[in-house]
Design a protein around this motif. Structure first.
Motif, PDB file in Angstrom:
ATOM      1  N   ALA A 191       0.917  -1.195  -0.023  1.00  0.00           N
ATOM      2  CA  ALA A 191      -0.024  -0.179  -0.127  1.00  0.00           C
ATOM      3  C   ALA A 191       0.853   1.364  -0.084  1.00  0.00           C
ATOM      4  CB  ALA A 191      -0.986   0.022   1.253  1.00  0.00           C
ATOM      5  N   ASP A 192       1.941   1.243   0.844  1.00  0.00           N
ATOM      6  CA  ASP A 192       2.839   2.422   0.865  1.00  0.00           C
ATOM      7  C   ASP A 192       3.401   2.526  -0.524  1.00  0.00           C
ATOM      8  OD1 ASP A 192       2.525   2.868   3.327  1.00  0.00           O
ATOM      9  OD2 ASP A 192       4.209   1.925   4.344  1.00  0.00           O
ATOM     10  N   TRP A 193       3.855   1.544  -1.315  1.00  0.00           N
ATOM     11  CA  TRP A 193       4.530   1.757  -2.648  1.00  0.00           C
ATOM     12  C   TRP A 193       3.469   2.478  -3.578  1.00  0.00           C
ATOM     13  CZ3 TRP A 193       3.933   0.486  -7.828  1.00  0.00           C
ATOM     14  CH2 TRP A 193       5.053   0.572  -8.588  1.00  0.00           C
ATOM     15  N   PHE A 194       2.101   2.028  -3.561  1.00  0.00           N
ATOM     16  CA  PHE A 194       1.226   2.284  -4.510  1.00  0.00           C
ATOM     17  C   PHE A 194       0.954   3.974  -3.992  1.00  0.00           C
ATOM     18  CE2 PHE A 194      -0.571  -1.781  -5.261  1.00  0.00           C
ATOM     19  CZ  PHE A 194      -0.110  -1.919  -6.395  1.00  0.00           C
ATOM     20  N   ARG A 195       0.830   4.366  -2.707  1.00  0.00           N
ATOM     21  CA  ARG A 195       0.643   5.657  -2.254  1.00  0.00           C
ATOM     22  C   ARG A 195       1.912   6.621  -2.932  1.00  0.00           C
ATOM     23  NH1 ARG A 195      -2.243   3.712   2.158  1.00  0.00           N
ATOM     24  NH2 ARG A 195      -0.363   3.090   3.236  1.00  0.00           N
ATOM     25  N   GLU A 196       3.056   6.077  -2.820  1.00  0.00           N
ATOM     26  CA  GLU A 196       4.358   6.783  -3.314  1.00  0.00           C
ATOM     27  C   GLU A 196       4.290   6.912  -4.667  1.00  0.00           C
ATOM     28  OE1 GLU A 196       9.077   6.134  -3.294  1.00  0.00           O
ATOM     29  OE2 GLU A 196       7.961   5.074  -1.985  1.00  0.00           O
ATOM     30  N   HIS A 197       3.617   5.936  -5.342  1.00  0.00           N
ATOM     31  CA  HIS A 197       3.435   6.096  -6.941  1.00  0.00           C
ATOM     32  C   HIS A 197       2.154   6.342  -7.358  1.00  0.00           C
ATOM     33  CE1 HIS A 197       7.145   3.546  -6.186  1.00  0.00           C
ATOM     34  NE2 HIS A 197       7.693   3.947  -7.168  1.00  0.00           N
ATOM     35  N   ASN A 198       1.296   7.119  -6.504  1.00  0.00           N
ATOM     36  CA  ASN A 198       0.331   7.555  -7.063  1.00  0.00           C
ATOM     37  C   ASN A 198      -0.791   6.689  -7.630  1.00  0.00           C
ATOM     38  OD1 ASN A 198       0.713  10.390  -6.175  1.00  0.00           O
ATOM     39  ND2 ASN A 198       2.190  10.463  -7.882  1.00  0.00           N
ATOM     40  N   VAL A 199      -0.864   5.530  -7.164  1.00  0.00           N
ATOM     41  CA  VAL A 199      -1.948   4.577  -7.576  1.00  0.00           C
ATOM     42  C   VAL A 199      -3.083   4.543  -6.531  1.00  0.00           C
ATOM     43  CG1 VAL A 199      -2.449   2.199  -7.781  1.00  0.00           C
ATOM     44  CG2 VAL A 199      -0.377   3.073  -8.667  1.00  0.00           C
ATOM     45  N   GLU A 200      -4.332   4.966  -6.802  1.00  0.00           N
ATOM     46  CA  GLU A 200      -5.446   5.114  -5.958  1.00  0.00           C
ATOM     47  C   GLU A 200      -5.807   3.665  -5.508  1.00  0.00           C
ATOM     48  OE1 GLU A 200      -9.640   7.382  -5.977  1.00  0.00           O
ATOM     49  OE2 GLU A 200      -8.572   6.982  -7.848  1.00  0.00           O
ATOM     50  N   MET A 201      -6.094   3.336  -4.420  1.00  0.00           N
ATOM     51  CA  MET A 201      -6.738   2.232  -3.626  1.00  0.00           C
ATOM     52  C   MET A 201      -8.014   2.377  -3.151  1.00  0.00           C
ATOM     53  SD  MET A 201      -3.113   0.915  -1.886  1.00  0.00           S
ATOM     54  CE  MET A 201      -2.730   2.501  -1.587  1.00  0.00           C
ATOM     55  N   LEU A 202      -9.138   1.779  -3.735  1.00  0.00           N
ATOM     56  CA  LEU A 202     -10.454   2.267  -3.128  1.00  0.00           C
ATOM     57  C   LEU A 202     -10.998   0.584  -2.551  1.00  0.00           C
ATOM     58  CD1 LEU A 202     -12.320   3.681  -6.229  1.00  0.00           C
ATOM     59  CD2 LEU A 202     -11.101   4.900  -4.072  1.00  0.00           C
ATOM     60  N   SER A 203     -11.092   0.567  -1.177  1.00  0.00           N
ATOM     61  CA  SER A 203     -11.299  -0.724  -0.484  1.00  0.00           C
ATOM     62  C   SER A 203     -12.794  -0.803  -0.132  1.00  0.00           C
ATOM     63  CB  SER A 203     -10.523  -0.554   0.777  1.00  0.00           C
ATOM     64  OG  SER A 203      -8.975  -0.536   0.678  1.00  0.00           O
ATOM     65  N   HIS A 204     -13.423  -1.954   0.194  1.00  0.00           N
ATOM     66  CA  HIS A 204     -14.604  -2.061   0.748  1.00  0.00           C
ATOM     67  C   HIS A 204     -15.603  -1.552  -0.465  1.00  0.00           C
ATOM     68  CE1 HIS A 204     -13.311  -3.057   4.719  1.00  0.00           C
ATOM     69  NE2 HIS A 204     -12.721  -2.155   4.829  1.00  0.00           N
ATOM     70  N   ILE A 205     -15.444  -1.851  -1.651  1.00  0.00           N
ATOM     71  CA  ILE A 205     -16.106  -1.428  -2.651  1.00  0.00           C
ATOM     72  C   ILE A 205     -16.759  -2.720  -3.341  1.00  0.00           C
ATOM     73  CG2 ILE A 205     -16.176  -0.628  -5.195  1.00  0.00           C
ATOM     74  CD1 ILE A 205     -15.636   1.352  -2.881  1.00  0.00           C
ATOM     75  N   THR A 206     -18.161  -3.114  -3.587  1.00  0.00           N
ATOM     76  CA  THR A 206     -18.938  -4.099  -3.917  1.00  0.00           C
ATOM     77  C   THR A 206     -19.265  -3.759  -5.621  1.00  0.00           C
ATOM     78  OG1 THR A 206     -19.562  -4.579  -1.753  1.00  0.00           O
ATOM     79  CG2 THR A 206     -20.927  -5.561  -3.721  1.00  0.00           C
ATOM     80  N   THR A 207     -18.624  -4.356  -6.255  1.00  0.00           N
ATOM     81  CA  THR A 207     -19.228  -4.171  -7.906  1.00  0.00           C
ATOM     82  C   THR A 207     -20.590  -4.799  -7.989  1.00  0.00           C
ATOM     83  OG1 THR A 207     -16.831  -3.976  -8.539  1.00  0.00           O
ATOM     84  CG2 THR A 207     -18.337  -4.599 -10.408  1.00  0.00           C
ATOM     85  N   THR A 208     -21.291  -4.297  -8.554  1.00  0.00           N
ATOM     86  CA  THR A 208     -22.800  -4.846  -8.808  1.00  0.00           C
ATOM     87  C   THR A 208     -22.985  -5.041 -10.256  1.00  0.00           C
ATOM     88  OG1 THR A 208     -23.836  -2.598  -8.970  1.00  0.00           O
ATOM     89  CG2 THR A 208     -23.802  -3.525  -6.627  1.00  0.00           C
ATOM     90  N   SER A 209     -22.316  -4.365 -11.194  1.00  0.00           N
ATOM     91  CA  SER A 209     -22.551  -4.668 -12.632  1.00  0.00           C
ATOM     92  C   SER A 209     -21.358  -3.787 -13.314  1.00  0.00           C
ATOM     93  CB  SER A 209     -23.762  -4.687 -13.089  1.00  0.00           C
ATOM     94  OG  SER A 209     -24.122  -3.248 -13.151  1.00  0.00           O
ATOM     95  N   ILE A 210     -20.955  -4.157 -14.442  1.00  0.00           N
ATOM     96  CA  ILE A 210     -20.048  -3.386 -15.135  1.00  0.00           C
ATOM     97  C   ILE A 210     -20.759  -2.953 -16.618  1.00  0.00           C
ATOM     98  CG2 ILE A 210     -17.828  -3.166 -16.180  1.00  0.00           C
ATOM     99  CD1 ILE A 210     -16.885  -5.288 -13.992  1.00  0.00           C
ATOM    100  N   GLY A 211     -20.644  -1.735 -16.883  1.00  0.00           N
ATOM    101  CA  GLY A 211     -20.914  -1.358 -18.263  1.00  0.00           C
ATOM    102  C   GLY A 211     -19.744  -0.728 -19.236  1.00  0.00           C
ATOM    103  N   GLU A 212     -20.109  -0.411 -20.208  1.00  0.00           N
ATOM    104  CA  GLU A 212     -18.934   0.161 -21.194  1.00  0.00           C
ATOM    105  C   GLU A 212     -18.441   1.502 -20.353  1.00  0.00           C
ATOM    106  OE1 GLU A 212     -18.009   1.202 -25.770  1.00  0.00           O
ATOM    107  OE2 GLU A 212     -20.062   0.520 -25.045  1.00  0.00           O
ATOM    108  N   GLY A 213     -17.140   1.480 -19.901  1.00  0.00           N
ATOM    109  CA  GLY A 213     -16.503   2.541 -19.471  1.00  0.00           C
ATOM    110  C   GLY A 213     -17.134   2.969 -17.973  1.00  0.00           C
ATOM    111  N   VAL A 214     -17.908   1.845 -17.262  1.00  0.00           N
ATOM    112  CA  VAL A 214     -18.248   2.118 -15.887  1.00  0.00           C
ATOM    113  C   VAL A 214     -18.276   0.977 -15.063  1.00  0.00           C
ATOM    114  CG1 VAL A 214     -20.703   2.135 -16.717  1.00  0.00           C
ATOM    115  CG2 VAL A 214     -20.031   3.591 -14.499  1.00  0.00           C
TER     116      VAL A 214
END
Length: 353
Positions: A191-214
């Motif tokens: 996680a520290d490596w990602f923060r240092e390299h500007n990679v966003e981390m979103l936790s506790h996210i439940t994906t319900t469906s996926i569309g084109e570009g969303v």
């Protein structure tokens, strides 16, 4: 003439082939290796191909050449253990005396609508090539979302960050942290490596469906130029259709010889096999060695003794200069695990395991 038919030329299948060749089987034994491709693709390196830091040639391993080995290309439609036959879409069936299923895995979308249609994959070489095109054709400052914060997702995100520093990269995961199945110290390091390299981390996210570009989630929509799926695997569709005993993950149950109890002389190795370990290339190779020992013993009419499988650990990369891993129960982080992984890759390219 005895036919040993091996379906799948990945880590497990190719290890089995090499071991059988070294065992010097009787001259009337023929080995038939069945695969779609004319070479092995090093699947543990597909993340680098997708990110554009390794070429297609970098992750190829040529199949060995041997008088008793025949490479067969084709699409397997089904197997018939009762007839000892493997059926193909566009060629004649193969009959076998011994059959080994080493077909690997595919994405598991957990019933999420739109995931198969709108998310990119790194589970096959063909799919990874398409993912490479999608990622590297994205315009500067585009948004890449990687669903799944386990080993595969972390490696894709880190490698892509080094390849495309101009992109916005995020990891979307339903767990509390990236690498949530690993020790806390290792989670924090990644996680520290990602923060240092500007990679966003979103936790506790439940994906319900996926569309084109969303990505549609329980808490709102996440817009993305490219979506990469790394949030689960399952055995390939052919294995899913087989009506034999399976575990909760859909993997075929086998005995101590990696043989299906209700289908004598049919062996299962790799991601299709029910084991007390998480699926991995290392596990598939270990099983390949053991099945080679079983087949050699049966062909020669000898007894069989198999030691317990002992895995050495797990290694992951954070770009080309850093990495992480578990050796035994000890987390390792930084340049050393990255160098170890490079060494493992060097050996795999040269058939050293």
């Amino acid at each position: 003439m005895s036919n040993i038919v091996i379906l799948g030329g990945g880590y497990g299948g190719l290890t089995l082939v090499n071991e059988l060749i070294e065992d010097k089987l009787p001259s009337d034994v023929r080995i038939l290796l069945v695969d779609r491709m004319p070479f092995q693709g090093l699947k543990t390196e597909y993340y680098a191909l997708a990110a554009g830091t390794s070429s297609d040639l970098d992750i190829r391993v040529e199949y060995p050449k041997h008088p008793q080995l025949e490479i067969v290309h084709g699409e397997v439609t089904d197997i018939s253990p009762a007839d000892r036959r493997v059926n193909f879409a566009e060629r004649d069936p193969l009959t076998y005396d011994y059959l080994v299923l080493a077909l690997g895995c595919t994405d598991s979308y957990h019933g999420i609508e739109g995931a198969a249609e709108f998310a990119c994959s790194i589970q096959s070489l063909a799919a990874t090539r398409k993912t490479y095109q999608m990622l590297n054709n994205t315009a500067p400052y585009g948004q890449i979302s990687i669903i799944g914060g386990g080993l595969s997702g972390v490696e894709v995100a880190a490698e892509l960050r080094e390849s495309r520093p101009d992109l916005n990269i995020r990891i979307v995961d339903r767990g509390p942290s990236v690498m949530s199945g690993f020790p806390g110290k290792l989670q924090s390091f990644v996680a520290d490596w990602f923060r240092e390299h500007n990679v966003e981390m979103l936790s506790h996210i439940t994906t319900t469906s996926i569309g084109e570009g969303v990505i549609h989630t329980a808490t709102g929509d996440i817009a993305s130029d490219v979506i990469v799926w790394t949030a689960g695997i399952q055995p390939v569709e052919l294995i899913q259709r087989l009506e034999y005993a399976k575990d909760k993950a859909g993997r075929l149950v086998v005995n101590e010889y990696h043989e299906m109890p209700d289908a004598p002389n049919v062996f299962v190795i790799g991601d299709c096999s029910s084991q007390p370990f998480s699926p991995s290339a290392q596990l598939a190779q270990a099983q390949g060695k053991q099945v080679a020992h079983v087949l050699s013993a049966r062909v020669h009419g000898k007894g069989i003794h198999l030691p317990k499988i002992r895995l050495r650990g797990t290694l992951g990369s954070l770009g080309k200069k850093s990495g992480f891993g578990i050796m035994g129960h000890t987390p390792i982080m930084g340049r050393v695990p990255r160098m170890l992984k490079s060494g493992v890759l060097w050996k795999s390219r040269r058939h050293f395991g």
